[in-house]
Write a protein that holds these residues in place. Structure first.
Motif, PDB file in Angstrom:
ATOM      1  N   ALA A 338       5.140  31.650 105.986  1.00 59.02           N
ATOM      2  CA  ALA A 338       5.681  32.043 107.293  1.00 59.02           C
ATOM      3  C   ALA A 338       6.637  31.013 107.900  1.00 59.02           C
ATOM      4  O   ALA A 338       7.772  31.356 108.274  1.00 59.02           O
ATOM      5  CB  ALA A 338       4.539  32.353 108.262  1.00 59.02           C
ATOM      6  N   PRO A 339       6.252  29.731 108.023  1.00 62.03           N
ATOM      7  CA  PRO A 339       7.187  28.766 108.628  1.00 62.03           C
ATOM      8  C   PRO A 339       8.484  28.620 107.838  1.00 62.03           C
ATOM      9  O   PRO A 339       9.576  28.572 108.426  1.00 62.03           O
ATOM     10  CB  PRO A 339       6.387  27.458 108.632  1.00 62.03           C
ATOM     11  CG  PRO A 339       4.950  27.889 108.569  1.00 62.03           C
ATOM     12  CD  PRO A 339       4.946  29.105 107.714  1.00 62.03           C
ATOM     13  N   ALA A 340       8.368  28.564 106.516  1.00 58.96           N
ATOM     14  CA  ALA A 340       9.558  28.384 105.684  1.00 58.96           C
ATOM     15  C   ALA A 340      10.466  29.614 105.743  1.00 58.96           C
ATOM     16  O   ALA A 340      11.691  29.487 105.811  1.00 58.96           O
ATOM     17  CB  ALA A 340       9.150  28.104 104.239  1.00 58.96           C
ATOM     18  N   LEU A 341       9.873  30.815 105.711  1.00 65.72           N
ATOM     19  CA  LEU A 341      10.672  32.033 105.755  1.00 65.72           C
ATOM     20  C   LEU A 341      11.465  32.151 107.053  1.00 65.72           C
ATOM     21  O   LEU A 341      12.662  32.461 107.042  1.00 65.72           O
ATOM     22  CB  LEU A 341       9.759  33.260 105.591  1.00 65.72           C
ATOM     23  CG  LEU A 341       9.191  33.513 104.186  1.00 65.72           C
ATOM     24  CD1 LEU A 341       8.163  34.631 104.231  1.00 65.72           C
ATOM     25  CD2 LEU A 341      10.301  33.846 103.201  1.00 65.72           C
ATOM     26  N   VAL A 342      10.791  31.916 108.164  1.00 61.61           N
ATOM     27  CA  VAL A 342      11.456  32.033 109.467  1.00 61.61           C
ATOM     28  C   VAL A 342      12.561  30.990 109.597  1.00 61.61           C
ATOM     29  O   VAL A 342      13.684  31.297 110.022  1.00 61.61           O
ATOM     30  CB  VAL A 342      10.434  31.901 110.611  1.00 61.61           C
ATOM     31  CG1 VAL A 342      11.138  31.780 111.958  1.00 61.61           C
ATOM     32  CG2 VAL A 342       9.484  33.098 110.614  1.00 61.61           C
ATOM     33  N   ALA A 343      12.266  29.734 109.232  1.00 59.03           N
ATOM     34  CA  ALA A 343      13.261  28.666 109.366  1.00 59.03           C
ATOM     35  C   ALA A 343      14.461  28.899 108.452  1.00 59.03           C
ATOM     36  O   ALA A 343      15.615  28.704 108.862  1.00 59.03           O
ATOM     37  CB  ALA A 343      12.614  27.323 109.048  1.00 59.03           C
ATOM     38  N   TYR A 344      14.199  29.342 107.227  1.00 57.90           N
ATOM     39  CA  TYR A 344      15.283  29.494 106.265  1.00 57.90           C
ATOM     40  C   TYR A 344      16.165  30.695 106.588  1.00 57.90           C
ATOM     41  O   TYR A 344      17.393  30.619 106.502  1.00 57.90           O
ATOM     42  CB  TYR A 344      14.704  29.644 104.858  1.00 57.90           C
ATOM     43  CG  TYR A 344      15.754  29.785 103.782  1.00 57.90           C
ATOM     44  CD1 TYR A 344      16.517  28.693 103.381  1.00 57.90           C
ATOM     45  CD2 TYR A 344      15.989  31.016 103.174  1.00 57.90           C
ATOM     46  CE1 TYR A 344      17.497  28.824 102.400  1.00 57.90           C
ATOM     47  CE2 TYR A 344      16.961  31.158 102.196  1.00 57.90           C
ATOM     48  CZ  TYR A 344      17.708  30.056 101.814  1.00 57.90           C
ATOM     49  OH  TYR A 344      18.675  30.194 100.846  1.00 57.90           O
ATOM     50  N   LEU A 345      15.548  31.817 106.957  1.00 58.42           N
ATOM     51  CA  LEU A 345      16.313  33.039 107.155  1.00 58.42           C
ATOM     52  C   LEU A 345      16.912  33.158 108.555  1.00 58.42           C
ATOM     53  O   LEU A 345      18.000  33.700 108.732  1.00 58.42           O
ATOM     54  CB  LEU A 345      15.436  34.261 106.874  1.00 58.42           C
ATOM     55  CG  LEU A 345      15.059  34.461 105.404  1.00 58.42           C
ATOM     56  CD1 LEU A 345      14.049  35.589 105.261  1.00 58.42           C
ATOM     57  CD2 LEU A 345      16.296  34.757 104.564  1.00 58.42           C
ATOM     58  N   TYR A 346      16.192  32.662 109.562  1.00 55.62           N
ATOM     59  CA  TYR A 346      16.632  32.875 110.943  1.00 55.62           C
ATOM     60  C   TYR A 346      17.094  31.609 111.650  1.00 55.62           C
ATOM     61  O   TYR A 346      17.801  31.680 112.658  1.00 55.62           O
ATOM     62  CB  TYR A 346      15.509  33.517 111.760  1.00 55.62           C
ATOM     63  CG  TYR A 346      15.100  34.886 111.260  1.00 55.62           C
ATOM     64  CD1 TYR A 346      16.022  35.907 111.148  1.00 55.62           C
ATOM     65  CD2 TYR A 346      13.779  35.154 110.913  1.00 55.62           C
ATOM     66  CE1 TYR A 346      15.656  37.164 110.698  1.00 55.62           C
ATOM     67  CE2 TYR A 346      13.394  36.412 110.461  1.00 55.62           C
ATOM     68  CZ  TYR A 346      14.337  37.402 110.355  1.00 55.62           C
ATOM     69  OH  TYR A 346      13.964  38.650 109.912  1.00 55.62           O
ATOM     70  N   GLY A 347      16.635  30.464 111.184  1.00 54.95           N
ATOM     71  CA  GLY A 347      17.017  29.222 111.843  1.00 54.95           C
ATOM     72  C   GLY A 347      15.978  28.759 112.858  1.00 54.95           C
ATOM     73  O   GLY A 347      15.013  29.464 113.172  1.00 54.95           O
ATOM     74  N   ASP A 348      16.175  27.567 113.394  1.00 55.48           N
ATOM     75  CA  ASP A 348      15.203  26.958 114.299  1.00 55.48           C
ATOM     76  C   ASP A 348      15.044  27.726 115.605  1.00 55.48           C
ATOM     77  O   ASP A 348      14.000  27.638 116.259  1.00 55.48           O
ATOM     78  CB  ASP A 348      15.609  25.512 114.599  1.00 55.48           C
ATOM     79  CG  ASP A 348      15.541  24.620 113.356  1.00 55.48           C
ATOM     80  OD1 ASP A 348      14.795  24.989 112.421  1.00 55.48           O
ATOM     81  OD2 ASP A 348      16.238  23.587 113.316  1.00 55.48           O
ATOM     82  N   ASP A 349      16.053  28.457 116.026  1.00 54.61           N
ATOM     83  CA  ASP A 349      15.960  29.214 117.272  1.00 54.61           C
ATOM     84  C   ASP A 349      14.848  30.256 117.237  1.00 54.61           C
ATOM     85  O   ASP A 349      14.359  30.695 118.283  1.00 54.61           O
ATOM     86  CB  ASP A 349      17.288  29.917 117.585  1.00 54.61           C
ATOM     87  CG  ASP A 349      18.369  28.928 118.003  1.00 54.61           C
ATOM     88  OD1 ASP A 349      18.010  27.777 118.342  1.00 54.61           O
ATOM     89  OD2 ASP A 349      19.553  29.305 117.995  1.00 54.61           O
ATOM     90  N   PHE A 350      14.441  30.660 116.040  1.00 49.25           N
ATOM     91  CA  PHE A 350      13.434  31.709 115.905  1.00 49.25           C
ATOM     92  C   PHE A 350      12.053  31.150 115.556  1.00 49.25           C
ATOM     93  O   PHE A 350      11.179  31.892 115.091  1.00 49.25           O
ATOM     94  CB  PHE A 350      13.861  32.718 114.832  1.00 49.25           C
ATOM     95  CG  PHE A 350      14.906  33.696 115.301  1.00 49.25           C
ATOM     96  CD1 PHE A 350      14.550  34.955 115.744  1.00 49.25           C
ATOM     97  CD2 PHE A 350      16.243  33.347 115.306  1.00 49.25           C
ATOM     98  CE1 PHE A 350      15.513  35.857 116.182  1.00 49.25           C
ATOM     99  CE2 PHE A 350      17.214  34.232 115.738  1.00 49.25           C
ATOM    100  CZ  PHE A 350      16.845  35.494 116.178  1.00 49.25           C
ATOM    101  N   ALA A 351      11.818  29.862 115.790  1.00 45.54           N
ATOM    102  CA  ALA A 351      10.521  29.261 115.497  1.00 45.54           C
ATOM    103  C   ALA A 351       9.350  29.991 116.158  1.00 45.54           C
ATOM    104  O   ALA A 351       8.265  30.107 115.561  1.00 45.54           O
ATOM    105  CB  ALA A 351      10.530  27.785 115.900  1.00 45.54           C
ATOM    106  N   PRO A 352       9.497  30.536 117.379  1.00 39.15           N
ATOM    107  CA  PRO A 352       8.376  31.273 117.986  1.00 39.15           C
ATOM    108  C   PRO A 352       7.973  32.541 117.227  1.00 39.15           C
ATOM    109  O   PRO A 352       6.950  33.154 117.559  1.00 39.15           O
ATOM    110  CB  PRO A 352       8.909  31.631 119.384  1.00 39.15           C
ATOM    111  CG  PRO A 352       9.933  30.593 119.680  1.00 39.15           C
ATOM    112  CD  PRO A 352      10.589  30.315 118.359  1.00 39.15           C
ATOM    113  N   ALA A 353       8.737  32.947 116.216  1.00 34.50           N
ATOM    114  CA  ALA A 353       8.393  34.142 115.446  1.00 34.50           C
ATOM    115  C   ALA A 353       7.340  33.864 114.379  1.00 34.50           C
ATOM    116  O   ALA A 353       6.805  34.800 113.767  1.00 34.50           O
ATOM    117  CB  ALA A 353       9.637  34.720 114.781  1.00 34.50           C
TER     118      ALA A 353
END
Length: 501
Positions: A338-353
């Protein structure tokens, strides 16, 4: 004519003496059905196409999210959610009813399919008018202009019912080809808009164009499988009589599956919808697994009441055990990554996801079981209990969404979704067991869930780089499932047999 839920043969009247255990490998394909090996190969090809489509879809979402940022992504995601909801409502259970009937009534296939297409298109036009009126009234806030554009695609998407003929003909790869075509076209459209600096309204018009092109390809492919016949009022009456409980179910599912984003938008704003939608995109993509499972399952189950009791039990057990393995295995990988997928695909702005994604990964177990249970019940015409279940759950879900979204935003919405999907999945599997007059393999299914939880616990205790963690999660869970005999070598031999399943 035999309608779903009725049969002219009692279980055990299929040419196998009562009390004997049939050899499934000695049972040849009936009614022109593909062999187990042929069906497995077609499903494998379909899975490969879906996996390629998954890569394309995630690349598209990555470009889209980074270009629009959380607020803009939330606005556009809400428009797509409402467009999808309108298409689901327009279906009214017609697709699965048509597919089940074509599997049983092959000589009337063209007439059944064309009548279903007319019904689906007519209702889609009504849904489009309603959506356009709501958007014109500003009901969806800043998303209203985009919703008005996306709504235009709803009547075009009605042609997706043509895949019902391919499903009934044991051709699951057809829908995968269409999905991949749409994915590639949409990726090109998103990249084009991002490079030219277009706005969300332009994206909406590109979406309409992509749906139109996909529909054209689907019409061409279908002409080789199930040529359209002449629609008839009598056929429409038969379809309506079987599909109306599914229509009620579709409305209820749309309410708890799609309107959560609308509630979240009004209570917390576009950014929270962006986080929730970013997390949910992974589930939308992951549904290729259960979709591949139920594509060949529907036509098999539609004719299962003419089979002997042992064969029905084997099919039901294999379907439910495979379903829980797919659901739990996907959940393990999504939670681990989960953390790697969100950071890689969406960027740091989407960390709350990240937290919503973990909760939605848990929900995916229920989603997969719901696919299996609902498909079996629908194929056999046991749809009224499904309607009662989904309406009841939808009422509770919506009340819980208002409470949870107001307090915890996207995380609360994901938690409610997880609880809802588990209730739906477990209950529909129990209803399916009753419809198939088979035993639900509770011990095997429970062991898979325990193994999945244990795998996640180990991964949380031992923090490793994400590529190693992913490989470890897949290896540990797969080995544990085989060791626990939740899936056995006999299952593999059965699905690779040259005879009918």
């Amino acid at each position: 004519m035999t309608s779903p839920g009725q049969t002219t043969n009692k279980p055990g009247d299929a040419g196998v003496p009562a009390g004997t255990v049939p050899d499934l490998d000695a049972t040849g394909p009936a009614d022109g059905a593909r062999s187990a090996r042929g069906l497995s190969m077609a499903t494998a090809v379909s899975l490969g196409l879906r996996l390629l489509g998954m890569v394309v879809g995630m690349a598209t979402n990555s470009v889209l999210a980074r270009y629009l940022n959380p607020d803009g992504f939330g606005v556009f995601a809400l428009a797509l959610t409402l467009g999808t909801a309108a298409a689901q409502v327009a279906d009214m259970g017609t697709t699965i009813t048509v597919s089940s009937r074509i599997a049983r009534e092959k000589l009337a296939a063209g007439r059944i399919l064309s009548t279903g297409l007319v019904i689906r298109t007519s209702v889609a036009l009504v849904a489009t008018v309603v959506l356009l009126a709501a958007a014109a009234g500003g009901l969806f806030g800043e998303s209203s202009s985009v919703v008005g554009v996306v709504a235009v695609a709803t009547p075009l998407s009605a042609a997706s019912i043509l895949t019902a003929g391919a499903t009934a003909r044991f051709r699951p790869e057809v829908s995968s080809v269409l999905a991949l075509v749409q994915g590639l076209l949409w990726l090109v459209a998103v990249v084009t808009v991002a490079r030219t600096g277009g706005d969300v309204v332009l994206l909406g018009w590109f979406f309409v164009a992509v749906v139109a092109l996909q529909t054209s390809v689907g019409v061409v492919i279908n002409r080789r499988l199930v040529p359209l016949g002449r629609p008839s009022w009598a056929e429409a009456g038969r379809i309506f009589s079987l599909s109306w409980p599914l229509a009620i179910s579709s409305l209820a599912v749309m309410a708890y599956y799609r309107l959560g984003s609308v509630i979240l938008f009004h209570l917390q704003g576009a950014a929270e919808v962006g986080y929730y939608s970013a997390a949910y995109k992974f589930l939308d993509v992951a549904q290729l697994g259960p979709a591949m499972l139920v594509a060949p399952l529907l036509p098999i189950v539609a004719t299962s009441l003419s089979m002997d009791a042992h064969r029905r039990n084997v099919i039901f057990s294999l379907a439910t055990r495979t379903g829980v393995v797919i659901g739990a295995g996907t959940a393990v990988l999504l939670i681990a990554l989960a953390p790697a997928l969100v950071a890689y695909l969406y960027g740091d702005d989407f960390a709350p996801a990240v937290t919503p994604l973990i909760l939605l990964a848990v929900a995916f177990v229920g989603v997969t079981l719901g696919y299996v249970g609902t498909t079996i019940c629908s194929a056999l015409g046991v749809v009224r209990p499904i309607a009662v279940l989904t309406v009841s759950v939808a009422v509770v879900n919506l009340a819980a969404q208002f409470w949870a979204c107001a307090r915890w935003g996207a995380t609360g919405a994901a938690a409610v979704a997880a609880a809802t999907e588990f209730v739906i999945g477990a209950t529909t599997c129990l209803l399916a067991a009753r419809a198939m007059t088979s035993r639900l393999p509770v011990r095997e299914m429970a062991s898979v869930l325990v193994l999945g939880a244990a795998t996640i616990l180990v991964l949380w205790l031992v923090r490793l780089p994400w590529p190693i963690e992913a490989a470890l999660a897949a290896g540990m869970f797969g080995a544990a499932v085989l060791a626990a005999r939740a899936v056995t070598p006999a299952d593999l031999r059965r699905v690779l047999s040259r005879k009918a399943l």
